[in-house]
Scaffold this motif. Structure first.
Motif, PDB file in Angstrom:
ATOM      1  N   ILE A  16       0.850  -1.182   0.000  1.00  0.00           N
ATOM      2  CA  ILE A  16       0.000   0.000   0.000  1.00  0.00           C
ATOM      3  C   ILE A  16       0.889   1.236   0.000  1.00  0.00           C
ATOM      4  N   PRO A  17       0.734   2.147  -0.963  1.00  0.00           N
ATOM      5  CA  PRO A  17       1.545   3.368  -0.943  1.00  0.00           C
ATOM      6  C   PRO A  17       1.075   4.321   0.142  1.00  0.00           C
ATOM      7  N   LEU A  18       2.028   4.875   0.875  1.00  0.00           N
ATOM      8  CA  LEU A  18       1.679   5.827   1.919  1.00  0.00           C
ATOM      9  C   LEU A  18       1.293   7.180   1.340  1.00  0.00           C
ATOM     10  N   ASP A  19       1.825   7.493   0.174  1.00  0.00           N
ATOM     11  CA  ASP A  19       1.541   8.784  -0.465  1.00  0.00           C
ATOM     12  C   ASP A  19       0.864   8.551  -1.809  1.00  0.00           C
ATOM     13  N   GLY A  20      -0.181   7.744  -1.820  1.00  0.00           N
ATOM     14  CA  GLY A  20      -0.883   7.438  -3.047  1.00  0.00           C
ATOM     15  C   GLY A  20      -1.888   8.499  -3.425  1.00  0.00           C
ATOM     16  N   VAL A  21      -2.654   8.205  -4.495  1.00  0.00           N
ATOM     17  CA  VAL A  21      -3.685   9.146  -4.934  1.00  0.00           C
ATOM     18  C   VAL A  21      -4.764   9.273  -3.877  1.00  0.00           C
ATOM     19  N   ASP A  22      -5.215   8.137  -3.358  1.00  0.00           N
ATOM     20  CA  ASP A  22      -6.203   8.149  -2.278  1.00  0.00           C
ATOM     21  C   ASP A  22      -5.488   8.211  -0.931  1.00  0.00           C
ATOM     22  N   PRO A  23      -6.092   8.836   0.064  1.00  0.00           N
ATOM     23  CA  PRO A  23      -5.486   8.837   1.398  1.00  0.00           C
ATOM     24  C   PRO A  23      -5.292   7.413   1.912  1.00  0.00           C
ATOM     25  N   PHE A  24      -4.254   7.230   2.704  1.00  0.00           N
ATOM     26  CA  PHE A  24      -3.942   5.896   3.217  1.00  0.00           C
ATOM     27  C   PHE A  24      -5.110   5.292   4.004  1.00  0.00           C
ATOM     28  N   PRO A  25      -5.774   6.035   4.901  1.00  0.00           N
ATOM     29  CA  PRO A  25      -6.905   5.431   5.626  1.00  0.00           C
ATOM     30  C   PRO A  25      -8.008   4.937   4.692  1.00  0.00           C
ATOM     31  N   MET A  26      -8.274   5.688   3.613  1.00  0.00           N
ATOM     32  CA  MET A  26      -9.318   5.264   2.675  1.00  0.00           C
ATOM     33  C   MET A  26      -8.922   3.964   1.972  1.00  0.00           C
ATOM     34  N   THR A  27      -7.654   3.889   1.520  1.00  0.00           N
ATOM     35  CA  THR A  27      -7.183   2.666   0.865  1.00  0.00           C
ATOM     36  C   THR A  27      -7.204   1.495   1.835  1.00  0.00           C
ATOM     37  N   TRP A  28      -6.815   1.756   3.080  1.00  0.00           N
ATOM     38  CA  TRP A  28      -6.821   0.686   4.094  1.00  0.00           C
ATOM     39  C   TRP A  28      -8.228   0.123   4.289  1.00  0.00           C
ATOM     40  N   ASN A  29      -9.221   0.983   4.356  1.00  0.00           N
ATOM     41  CA  ASN A  29     -10.592   0.526   4.567  1.00  0.00           C
ATOM     42  C   ASN A  29     -11.102  -0.279   3.374  1.00  0.00           C
ATOM     43  N   ALA A 140      -8.591 -17.469  -3.798  1.00  0.00           N
ATOM     44  CA  ALA A 140      -8.822 -16.184  -3.126  1.00  0.00           C
ATOM     45  C   ALA A 140      -7.815 -15.138  -3.594  1.00  0.00           C
ATOM     46  N   GLN A 141      -6.588 -15.560  -3.903  1.00  0.00           N
ATOM     47  CA  GLN A 141      -5.592 -14.615  -4.402  1.00  0.00           C
ATOM     48  C   GLN A 141      -6.044 -13.986  -5.720  1.00  0.00           C
ATOM     49  N   ASP A 142      -6.630 -14.789  -6.588  1.00  0.00           N
ATOM     50  CA  ASP A 142      -7.110 -14.248  -7.864  1.00  0.00           C
ATOM     51  C   ASP A 142      -8.228 -13.239  -7.642  1.00  0.00           C
ATOM     52  N   ARG A 143      -9.129 -13.541  -6.711  1.00  0.00           N
ATOM     53  CA  ARG A 143     -10.231 -12.608  -6.448  1.00  0.00           C
ATOM     54  C   ARG A 143      -9.723 -11.319  -5.821  1.00  0.00           C
ATOM     55  N   VAL A 144      -8.789 -11.435  -4.875  1.00  0.00           N
ATOM     56  CA  VAL A 144      -8.251 -10.240  -4.216  1.00  0.00           C
ATOM     57  C   VAL A 144      -7.457  -9.393  -5.205  1.00  0.00           C
ATOM     58  N   GLU A 145      -6.687 -10.047  -6.064  1.00  0.00           N
ATOM     59  CA  GLU A 145      -5.889  -9.296  -7.040  1.00  0.00           C
ATOM     60  C   GLU A 145      -6.783  -8.521  -8.001  1.00  0.00           C
ATOM     61  N   ALA A 146      -7.895  -9.138  -8.409  1.00  0.00           N
ATOM     62  CA  ALA A 146      -8.824  -8.432  -9.292  1.00  0.00           C
ATOM     63  C   ALA A 146      -9.508  -7.274  -8.561  1.00  0.00           C
ATOM     64  N   ALA A 147      -9.833  -7.475  -7.277  1.00  0.00           N
ATOM     65  CA  ALA A 147     -10.491  -6.410  -6.514  1.00  0.00           C
ATOM     66  C   ALA A 147      -9.559  -5.242  -6.223  1.00  0.00           C
ATOM     67  N   LEU A 148      -8.261  -5.505  -6.132  1.00  0.00           N
ATOM     68  CA  LEU A 148      -7.300  -4.437  -5.829  1.00  0.00           C
ATOM     69  C   LEU A 148      -7.000  -3.542  -7.017  1.00  0.00           C
ATOM     70  N   GLU A 149      -7.487  -3.896  -8.208  1.00  0.00           N
ATOM     71  CA  GLU A 149      -7.197  -3.089  -9.390  1.00  0.00           C
ATOM     72  C   GLU A 149      -7.798  -1.693  -9.281  1.00  0.00           C
ATOM     73  N   GLY A 150      -8.847  -1.527  -8.500  1.00  0.00           N
ATOM     74  CA  GLY A 150      -9.461  -0.213  -8.354  1.00  0.00           C
ATOM     75  C   GLY A 150      -8.869   0.616  -7.232  1.00  0.00           C
ATOM     76  N   THR A 151      -7.800   0.152  -6.616  1.00  0.00           N
ATOM     77  CA  THR A 151      -7.151   0.871  -5.519  1.00  0.00           C
ATOM     78  C   THR A 151      -5.695   1.154  -5.873  1.00  0.00           C
ATOM     79  N   ASP A 152      -5.020   1.881  -4.977  1.00  0.00           N
ATOM     80  CA  ASP A 152      -3.594   2.161  -5.156  1.00  0.00           C
ATOM     81  C   ASP A 152      -2.723   0.987  -4.724  1.00  0.00           C
TER      82      ASP A 152
END
Length: 321
Positions: A16-29, A140-152
């Motif tokens: 998870i990037p600490l200085d990403g486009v979205d704030p870190f708390p938002m990406t964490w959630n 589950a890794q495949d599902r998580v990897e696909a879901a993470l495409e919309g995040t930083d």
């Protein structure tokens, strides 16, 4: 290795990037919601109560905590850095993950000169990413990897790395195969000097390549970067056998009967060598063996049975009066 050790033992993490486009708390959630559906509950990053935030921002509670620690016989100097970090985390939410990264990767003495600057740059990039280790099965890794495409964030570890290596190797092998086919076409055209020679030479070559892919489809084996190696294998055997036949047919009569045994030995050694891969416990090597056997066998059959029939109707050797 996956069957022996289990998928849960493969190193896997979310970066998870600490200085990403979205704030870190938002990406964490977002990541917490994704992992919770896979049976890995993570606490949500919530806003602090305003009264508690105001209290922790001051220094009165720190002095009181240090006084109570001293009265209890604890080392107040060892407690003070933690209290300061807790107070700083109130104003900057990234203080906590950055502190964890410093504990995992403590700073060390850096070399002098340009290497020092490169090392500092590498450490700063490493400290700007928060790595969250997880354990998930492959599905589950495949599902998580696909879901993470919309995040930083992104999924890292051995399985994503091997997938990237396979894609690079697959594209590289495809380029090599296309270059090899182009070179073979040029050599056949220069050596044959006749359209009939070129057409006859390409017949077992094309049959062998179609048999490689057809055998994989017939047996249900996937096309992997390992099974792609069967394409140049079948290509080389088909060129060897067809050149033995056509070169002899251009010089003398009854060439198919004279070179049939040589061609059988040439292709048979390849069939025997790659035939053992079919009994391998690794599916990638099984696919390579199956594809190589199918392509080599079809090239041999085309050279031994189809080309002699064609040469009877359209011989390469000119008949003399």
């Amino acid at each position: 290795l996956g069957k022996t050790l289990g998928t849960g033992l493969q190193p896997l993490a979310i970066q998870i990037p600490l200085d990403g486009v979205d704030p870190f708390p938002m990406t964490w959630n977002k990541i917490a919601d994704i992992l919770s559906t896979e049976g890995l509950p993570l606490p949500q990053w919530t806003s602090m109560n305003s009264e508690l935030s105001e209290t922790l921002s001051g220094s009165a509670w720190q002095r009181q905590a240090l006084k109570l620690a001293a009265e209890a016989g604890l080392d107040s100097s060892a407690l003070e850095p933690s209290l300061v970090s807790l107070s700083a985390a109130v104003s900057d939410p990234l203080t906590a993950p950055r502190s964890i990264l410093k504990l995992i990767n403590p700073p060390s003495k850096l070399p002098e000169g340009s290497l020092r600057n490169q090392t500092e740059k590498g450490m700063s990039e490493q400290h700007s990413m928060f790595t969250l280790p997880i354990r998930l099965p492959e599905a589950a890794q495949d599902r998580v990897e696909a879901a993470l495409e919309g995040t930083d964030a992104r999924l890292i570890g051995t399985r994503p790395l091997f997938r990237a290596i396979k894609s690079v190797a697959k594209s590289s092998i495809q380029g090599v195969i296309l270059m090899g086919i182009a070179c073979i076409l040029g050599i056949v055209a220069i050596f044959g000097r006749r359209w009939l020679f070129l057409a006859l030479a390409l017949t077992p070559v094309a049959a062998g390549q179609m048999a490689v892919l057809g055998t994989l489809g017939w047996t249900g084996e996937p096309l992997t970067f390992l099974s792609l190696i069967a394409i140049p294998v079948a290509l080389g055997v088909s060129v060897d056998t067809v050149f033995n036949l056509l070169n002899r047919a251009r010089l003398e009569a009854n060439a198919p009967a004279k070179v049939s045994r040589v061609n059988a030995v040439c292709a048979g050694t390849t069939l025997a060598g790659f035939g053992g891969l079919v009994f391998s416990g690794y599916r990638g090597l099984q696919g390579l063996g199956i594809a190589a056997i199918g392509g080599t066998a079809m090239a041999l059959l085309t050279t031994q049975w189809l080309l002699p029939w064609i040469l009877e109707k359209w011989p390469l050797k000119k008949q003399r009066e």
